[in-house]
Structures are given as structure tokens and as C-alpha cells.
Design an enzyme around this catalytic site. Structure first.
Site, PDB file in Angstrom:
ATOM      1  CB  SER A 221      -0.916   0.005   1.221  1.00  0.00           C
ATOM      2  OG  SER A 221      -0.168  -0.081   2.401  1.00  0.00           O
ATOM      3  CG  HIS A 242      -3.485  -1.256  -2.506  1.00  0.00           C
ATOM      4  ND1 HIS A 242      -3.935   0.010  -2.201  1.00  0.00           N
ATOM      5  CD2 HIS A 242      -3.234  -1.849  -1.318  1.00  0.00           C
ATOM      6  CE1 HIS A 242      -3.952   0.164  -0.884  1.00  0.00           C
ATOM      7  NE2 HIS A 242      -3.538  -0.953  -0.333  1.00  0.00           N
ATOM      8  CD  GLU A 254      -5.757   2.358  -4.797  1.00  0.00           C
ATOM      9  OE1 GLU A 254      -6.193   3.503  -4.752  1.00  0.00           O
ATOM     10  OE2 GLU A 254      -4.878   1.948  -4.012  1.00  0.00           O
ATOM     11  CG  ASN A 292      -4.052   3.762   1.417  1.00  0.00           C
ATOM     12  OD1 ASN A 292      -5.228   3.508   1.644  1.00  0.00           O
ATOM     13  ND2 ASN A 292      -3.090   2.865   1.555  1.00  0.00           N
TER      14      ASN A 292
END
Ligand code: 3HC
Length: 384
Positions: A221, A242, A254, A292
Site C-alpha cells: 500500500s 492493491h 488498485e 490512501n
């Protein structure tokens, strides 16, 4: 709209506009990322259009006048759209062709035995793939099987599955302590510790073990996928996948391509993502990717708000009610783990150099005190 909503959600919307205007991701992918990665009812650009770009811009501008914090300064594009009366989401991006598998994918590998690795193994096995899970010890591997079994049992209890399906799924899952057992997989997903040296070693090893043409994916991540690609002699076959926590539930992946990733590998991974019932968004190899980078500054802001003596339970309830998010910021921090959140926030601060991204002092203090969230039974809330 409540004060908490304006305080915490408006800067997040602004940040989504900055990401969009920088060209890092499309409007559709930004919205899909937050919907399917965090379970939000709508993506930030859709919310902006609904609340009204001018309303958000004016509220942010007033706050910026007070705080001088760049995070509150309306993005240029927000300013322009607010003035012109336009929209962020009108028109979409046309109908992109569905990706197709460019590689034969039958047997998959997962390296790791934590929550993410277990969840990813479950996703693949549930969708009919044979999965080999590699772990460092029998005890750790037993936890993977236990995790999947527990989830399948819960589905049976809820009348959504049956014993025969459970047996089939578990039958497709094999566990091993030997990396050499990955020799015949078509794609492997790495989900081990977030430590670049440890991951680099693994990729070097996988490079030796995997058959030619196999795809090497990482679910990191926060670490650069490019560095892992460079640790192998087949950087074109290395990509980021991800997943989000909990992986069996959250629908987003992702897909992170580096400058070196082959387009066919990208297409296969996006097609595989769709085949296992998930939604792929495309992003470049940059800290935080889409979710994120948008989520953690908002969580960090919530922690700052908490430091001013606000009632955490009230903030959680307010955000769930006003924004429709499935969890309030403190509930989510406790699920993700304050140590993980701090590491991500530090990475974002390093990448973007945005003063407002500096980890909130309370987050740092929680980690120092070992109050990491649900896993230690105490974080922002108490679970003892
Ligand atoms: N594992 C597997 N399945 C689970 C699960 C778990 N840990 N927790 C819940 N589920 C399943 C349930 O079985 C249920 O399935 P069903 O609808 O088929 O019966 C479904 O999820 C809904 O569960 P519940 O009704 O018990 O619980 P909630 O309605 O409270 O939903 C939630 C739980 C889906 C986790 C929801 O709270 C949510 O969407 N939270 C947001 C989580 C989030 O934001 N994740 C992203 C974090 S950031 C990240 O992962 C990035 C990383 O880099 C840090």
C-alpha cells in the site's frame, strides 16, 4: 450537512479535485476507488457536484482565510468550475473496452499469511482458481485456513452458502512453506510485511522460481512497485494489485503500473480483477495511489480534531449519518491499525511534502503507547 462534515469532508473533496486536475487518475476511477475501496455511497467528485462546487469552494476559502493551511485553499479547478457553473462528473469518460485476459490464468499463488493474504487467497479460491499459499510456518498457514473457514462458515450461517461450496473452496486452497511450490503458478500476489528489503528479497527469489511469463503482483500500500520490479530480471511482468481490508468484502483493486510494466500484463490483471468480482482502477506508482492518498489525510485531520477535545464517538456517528460512510474515522483507524495508518501518513508526507500531511501528534502518541486499535484491544476506542 453538519459542521463535522464540512470540517472533515470538504478538504477531502478538495484533495480529490487536486488529484483529478493533476491527471493522476480519471474522475471515474477516483470516484470508483472511494466507493469500492472504502464502501462510500458516492465518490468525492460526485459528492462535490451534488453539494455544489461553489458551496464547497466558498466554505473552503473562508477556512483558508482563517487557517492559511494549503489543504483548505480551494484547488484551481474547483475555483474555475465553481465560477463557470460546470460539473466534475458530467459526460463520464465514454465506454472504455472491457479488458481481456492476455495470459492464461489458472493457478494462482499468494505469499503471506496475514489478514490481507488470507482474504486475497479466499477471493481467488471462491472464484474457482487453484491457489497456493506460501507462509513461513505451519502455524501461520493454519491461520489462513482458519480465516477462510470462518468466513465460509459465516456465509453458511447467513444462508448465503452451503457445506458443499465450502468444501470446494477449501479444496482449491493449498498451503506450503516452500516457495518452490510456486513454480507452476500463472500469477502470484505478494502480501508480506511492508518492508522494502524483505519484499525485494522475495521478488529476487520469485524471479528464480516462477516460470517464464508468470505475473508478479504486490499488494503493497505504500512502497514503490518499481523497486520490486527492478529486483527481478522481468520488470515488465511486475505490477501492483492493491486490495482493501477486508479483501473478501471490499470490491476495489488498485492496479498499479510502473513505467516498466507491459501493457498486456496490465490488461490481464484488470481482466482477472473483474473475473474475481472486483472493480479495477488504474493508477501510477506513487505513494498512496488513489484511496490512501485521499483517505489518510482525512483520518489524520480527524485525529487532530480529536486532540482538541472533541467526542470521538460523536464524530464517528456524525460522519456515518451525514456522509453515509460505513465507519466513522476512529472506528476505521482502529480497524486499519494505528501503526499502519502512521506508516502510510508518514509516506504521504514524504511524497507530497504537504505540511498538513504531517502525522497528527495524537496518532504518533497512540502508536508509541501500543494502542494500535482492535488488534491490541485499545486504539481510539476501547475493545477490552
Ligand atoms: N472478512 C470477510 N467478510 C466480512 C468481514 C471480514 N473481516 N467483515 C464483514 N464481512 C462480510 C459479512 O460476512 C457480510 O457479508 P454478507 O453481506 O454477504 O452477509 C458483509 O461483509 C457485511 O458485514 P456486516 O453486515 O457484518 O458488517 P457491516 O455492514 O458493518 O460491514 C464492512 C462491514 C464491510 C467492513 C463495512 O464496515 C465497511 O465497508 N467498512 C469500510 C472499510 C474500509 O474503509 N476499508 C478500507 C480501509 S483502507 C485499506 O484497506 C488500505 C490499506 O492499504 C490500509
Amino acid at each position: 450537512m453538519t459542521q463535522t462534515f464540512e470540517t472533515l469532508v470538504f478538504p477531502y473533496l478538495n484533495h480529490a479535485v487536486r488529484m483529478f486536475e493533476s491527471g493522476y487518475a480519471t474522475a471515474v476511477d477516483i470516484d470508483n476507488a472511494m466507493r469500492f475501496g472504502c464502501g462510500y455511497p458516492k465518490g468525492p467528485l460526485t459528492v462535490l457536484d451534488e453539494v455544489g462546487p461553489a458551496v464547497v469552494r466558498d466554505a473552503l476559502a473562508a477556512r483558508f482565510a482563517e487557517t492559511g493551511d494549503h489543504l483548505h485553499q480551494p484547488a484551481d479547478l474547483l475555483d474555475r468550475i465553481a465560477d463557470e457553473g460546470g460539473s466534475f462528473t458530467a459526460g463520464g469518460v465514454g465506454s472504455a473496452e472491457a479488458p481481456r485476459l492476455q495470459h492464461e490464468i489458472a493457478r494462482l499463488g499468494v505469499v503471506g499469511t496475514g489478514t490481507m493474504a488470507s482474504g486475497i487467497a479466499q477471493v481467488f479460491a471462491q472464484c474457482g482458481y487453484d491457489v497456493v499459499v506460501v507462509g513461513r510456518g505451519e502455524d501461520k498457514l493454519a491461520r489462513v485456513t482458519a480465516y477462510v473457514t470462518k468466513n465460509l462458515d459465516r456465509a453458511i450461517e447467513r444462508g448465503k452458502s452451503d457445506e458443499a461450496t465450502k468444501a470446494e473452496v477449501l479444496g482449491r486452497l493449498s498451503v506450503t512453506t516452500s516457495r518452490a511450490d510456486l513454480a507452476d503458478v500463472d500469477l502470484v500476489v505478494e502480501a508480506i510485511a511492508e518492508d522494502i528489503a524483505v519484499k525485494r528479497d522475495l521478488f529476487r527469489d520469485l524471479d528464480e522460481i516462477l516460470k517464464p511469463g508468470a505475473i508478479l503482483a504486490t499488494t503493497t500500500s505504500s512502497l514503490p512497485v518499481t523497486e520490486l520490479a527492478k529486483a527481478t530480471s522481468r520488470s515488465a511482468d511486475v505490477i501492483g494489485m492493491h486490495f482493501f481490508n477486508p479483501a473478501p468484502v471490499m470490491k476495489l483493486v488498485e492496479v498499479v503500473t510502473t513505467e516498466l510494466t507491459a501493457p498486456a500484463v496490465d490488461e490481464t490483471v484488470r481482466a482477472l480483477t473483474a473475473k474475481v468480482g472486483k472493480v479495477a482502477v488504474s493508477c501510477g506508482d506513487r505513494a498512496g495511489f488513489i484511496v490512501n492518498a485521499l483517505l489518510f489525510p482525512y483520518l489524520n485531520d480527524a485525529v487532530r480534531l480529536a486532540a482538541s477535545g472533541a467526542d470521538l464517538t460523536a464524530i464517528d456517528a456524525d460522519i456515518k449519518e451525514a456522509a453515509g460512510f460505513p465507519m466513522g474515522p476512529f472506528e476505521l483507524l482502529d480497524v486499519v491499525g494505528n501503526d499502519v495508518s502512521l506508516a502510510i501518513q508518514e509516506e504521504l508526507f514524504r511524497e507530497f511534502g504537504e505540511p498538513g500531511f504531517a502525522p497528527a501528534a495524537t496518532l504518533v502518541a497512540k502508536v508509541a503507547a501500543g494502542e494500535l486499535g482492535r488488534k491490541t484491544k485499545k486504539g481510539f476506542h476501547d475493545y477490552s
